[in-house]
Write a protein that holds these residues in place. Structure first.
Motif, PDB file in Angstrom:
ATOM      1  N   UNK B  50      16.582  10.294  70.365  1.00 14.36           N
ATOM      2  CA  UNK B  50      18.028  10.409  70.556  1.00 14.36           C
ATOM      3  C   UNK B  50      18.514   9.091  71.111  1.00 14.36           C
ATOM      4  N   UNK B  55      16.713  12.068  76.885  1.00 18.12           N
ATOM      5  CA  UNK B  55      16.209  13.166  76.057  1.00 18.12           C
ATOM      6  C   UNK B  55      14.752  12.926  75.634  1.00 18.12           C
ATOM      7  N   UNK B 136      18.903  22.492  81.479  1.00 22.08           N
ATOM      8  CA  UNK B 136      19.832  23.266  80.642  1.00 22.08           C
ATOM      9  C   UNK B 136      20.250  22.448  79.426  1.00 22.08           C
ATOM     10  N   UNK B 137      20.644  21.201  79.660  1.00 20.87           N
ATOM     11  CA  UNK B 137      21.241  20.415  78.585  1.00 20.87           C
ATOM     12  C   UNK B 137      20.212  19.943  77.569  1.00 20.87           C
ATOM     13  N   UNK B 138      19.041  19.531  78.040  1.00 18.27           N
ATOM     14  CA  UNK B 138      18.012  19.113  77.087  1.00 18.27           C
ATOM     15  C   UNK B 138      17.491  20.339  76.328  1.00 18.27           C
ATOM     16  N   UNK B 140      19.373  22.793  75.448  1.00 15.49           N
ATOM     17  CA  UNK B 140      20.395  22.966  74.402  1.00 15.49           C
ATOM     18  C   UNK B 140      20.174  21.983  73.256  1.00 15.49           C
ATOM     19  N   UNK B 141      19.835  20.758  73.614  1.00 17.19           N
ATOM     20  CA  UNK B 141      19.582  19.751  72.575  1.00 17.19           C
ATOM     21  C   UNK B 141      18.419  20.187  71.676  1.00 17.19           C
ATOM     22  N   UNK B 143      17.269  23.140  71.156  1.00 16.03           N
ATOM     23  CA  UNK B 143      17.689  24.306  70.390  1.00 16.03           C
ATOM     24  C   UNK B 143      18.516  23.861  69.173  1.00 16.03           C
ATOM     25  N   UNK B 144      19.457  22.937  69.405  1.00 17.72           N
ATOM     26  CA  UNK B 144      20.265  22.414  68.298  1.00 17.72           C
ATOM     27  C   UNK B 144      19.366  21.680  67.298  1.00 17.72           C
ATOM     28  N   UNK B 145      18.420  20.921  67.812  1.00 18.16           N
ATOM     29  CA  UNK B 145      17.491  20.194  66.959  1.00 18.16           C
ATOM     30  C   UNK B 145      16.706  21.165  66.077  1.00 18.16           C
ATOM     31  N   UNK B 147      17.698  23.873  64.893  1.00 19.33           N
ATOM     32  CA  UNK B 147      18.553  24.335  63.796  1.00 19.33           C
ATOM     33  C   UNK B 147      18.766  23.224  62.776  1.00 19.33           C
TER      34      UNK B 147
END
Lengths: 351, 351
Positions: B50, B55, B136-138, B140-141, B143-145, B147
């Motif tokens: 990233x 990250x 929390x934020x990583x 989320x990253x 999780x998005x990755x 997808x």
């Protein structure tokens, strides 16, 4: 960052932009799309269901809090602007509008945890009521749900747009955390943060609207530019309001950003324009995060004195103009006028 | 809950199940799939990249922690068991194995926040090193990755399996939180929790392996059953180890579950079999969450005295047998034998 060149010439009717608009622009857009919005709200409530009762309970709390539903509105408006004709068995714009709102709500829930904020949309934030645990996990549920909604829509193109946006949002949130308390952050870096955390989802919300209407790439691109620039303007104004608005108007506590040591343009501008003593003040309250009760009124004074709000709003206006310009490839229509008024409203709420 | 009937007759060779296996089963499976696993590790590192350096930094921390990579191993093994033949330009099993690991790592990161645990895989947990915010934020990253990886794979069938699993995981985690501290939780409800938080991803990891091999539904179903039952056995044993293993073996602190007031089968069994005084003890430490230093050794005594570990392992064995049985539709092969040994290893690590 792929936000549009903010100095693009504005060719659409400026009279419309400067015109009525005002407070009612968002509600006018909502009213114009009322049927779609009602269908979207029904979809949101239906897809919040789960055999685990706490999930719809917490969902109801968020739905009650309401919010502007600006992002799903953008998906619905974009689809309609591109001439999308839904039928009884195909309402792709509605499912995707709900999907976009779920992604947004998931990030809000996680933001509540992260920011330890106690007010969100004027009500007690979900984590103040339900705890951090519930906010993280229900956020995860909504995020997963949004991907189920995309999967149900069945378009790989849509999925790429929304999963890319989700990753960009997370990167923006991480970057925001990294630059927290750092007054040497360049404005360009701040713009990357707000592009990630806000503009990317606005852009995706608009673009998927064009995709469901199966319009040429030029219209998808135009709506993405519209969304990106509107999102940038929106977040700049939001950051200005945090040092200006009264709590009733904003629905969140003035000074939240300062308490969190968040790096926003009003602070960067006031720091940049500040005297040596003023810089020492900012270094203590933002840089070190050491704050007392009297610091907020003093900060608001410095922000006002240095014209930092105006600096921020002026920059928001540049993005707003670019957003309006992006719509120029679409023929004039009531819906286009309402979208233009919404852009202007976004900036005007800070004036 | 769609886990298989745990009393299904076991028709495969029991000698294999009871055979060698042991500590080396997982490494033997890893070694058999070495090339695939190396490709998967490369994909994980590449997709952790990233422009926001924190990250990959946090990612490296997780990769260094290693873990068993059991879930991606299941995807790779399932694809190969179904005869999937990758080529230089199609390595779908590798991309999806990485995707599955990203989902798992995202839930671990969020679990660290939720559970306030300070040890994870024997190293300091990510949130102890980087803070709750970053976790929390990583998460989320990642999780998005995951997808994005699914989208890149391009199969709607795979996307439905993995997005459904993601929602089920979140529901399981929320349900676990809801029943926390509640000693009246029925065993059936506890089984729903572990199905959601663990078995659903095991099942999905296996099923997508069959999907990429484009095998008949019967093989997809069989591998899903295998994964579900292995996941149930795995989590039951994990919950037993929390009251039995020493920290070196488990890589987490014994008594973590007790400290969190987590409702697991060892506790439910010890409570059920306990004397009135023992129940008062459990009601204080789990029900009220009031604990002192001497409570853990006492709890371990009660767990041992009431045979609660054996109760838990016996139930794990039933699921393990069902997992092995699910593989009976595949012809005998070295890979099938290694999978069967992995099942038995999963149960044996608590013996």
């Amino acid at each position: 960052m792929d936000s549009a060149a903010p100095d693009a010439a504005v060719t659409v009717d400026k009279a419309v932009v400067q015109g009525t608009g005002g407070e009612s622009a968002l509600s006018a857009l909502s009213a114009y799309l009322e049927e779609d919005m009602l269908a979207c709200n029904r979809a949101i409530i239906a897809r919040m269901e789960s055999p685990v009762p706490l999930i719809p309970q917490l969902g109801a709390h968020l739905v009650a809090a309401g919010g502007k539903r600006l992002r799903p509105l953008l998906t619905l408006a974009s689809a309609r602007l591109c001439g999308y004709q839904p039928g009884p068995d195909h309402q792709r714009h509605v499912g995707l509008a709900a999907c976009v709102e779920f992604i947004h709500t998931a990030t809000l829930l996680h933001d509540d945890v992260v920011d330890e904020s106690t007010l969100r949309r004027g009500l007690a934030s979900a984590n103040a009521v339900f705890g951090n645990k519930a906010s993280v996990l229900v956020g995860d549920f909504l995020f997963a749900r949004s991907f189920q909604l995309m999967t149900a829509d069945g378009s790989l193109k849509v999925m790429a747009i929304l999963s890319d946006a989700s990753a960009t949002i997370a990167e923006g949130e991480v970057l925001q955390m990294v630059v927290q308390n750092d007054l040497t952050t360049p404005v360009e870096r701040y713009l990357e943060v707000i592009h990630g955390k806000t503009a990317a989802l606005f852009a995706a919300a608009c673009r998927v609207g064009a995709v469901v209407a199966e319009r040429p790439d030029a219209e998808e691109d135009a709506l993405e530019q519209f969304g990106t620039n509107l999102g940038m303007a929106f977040q700049l104004v939001d950051d200005a309001l945090d040092y200006a608005a009264d709590q009733q108007v904003l629905g969140k506590t003035v000074g939240d950003d300062m308490r969190e040591g968040k790096i926003t343009l009003p602070v960067l501008a006031a720091y940049e324009a500040g005297s040596p003593e003023e810089r020492v003040f900012w270094e203590r309250v933002i840089g070190e995060g050491e704050q007392t009760e009297e610091d907020l009124p003093h900060a608001l004074n410095l922000i006002a004195k240095t014209g930092a709000i105006n600096t921020t709003i002026a920059r928001a206006q540049v993005y707003a103009d670019a957003a309006v310009e992006a719509l120029s490839i679409f023929p004039d229509s009531e819906l286009r006028r309402l979208l233009i008024e919404t852009v202007q409203f976004t900036v005007n709420r800070a004036r």
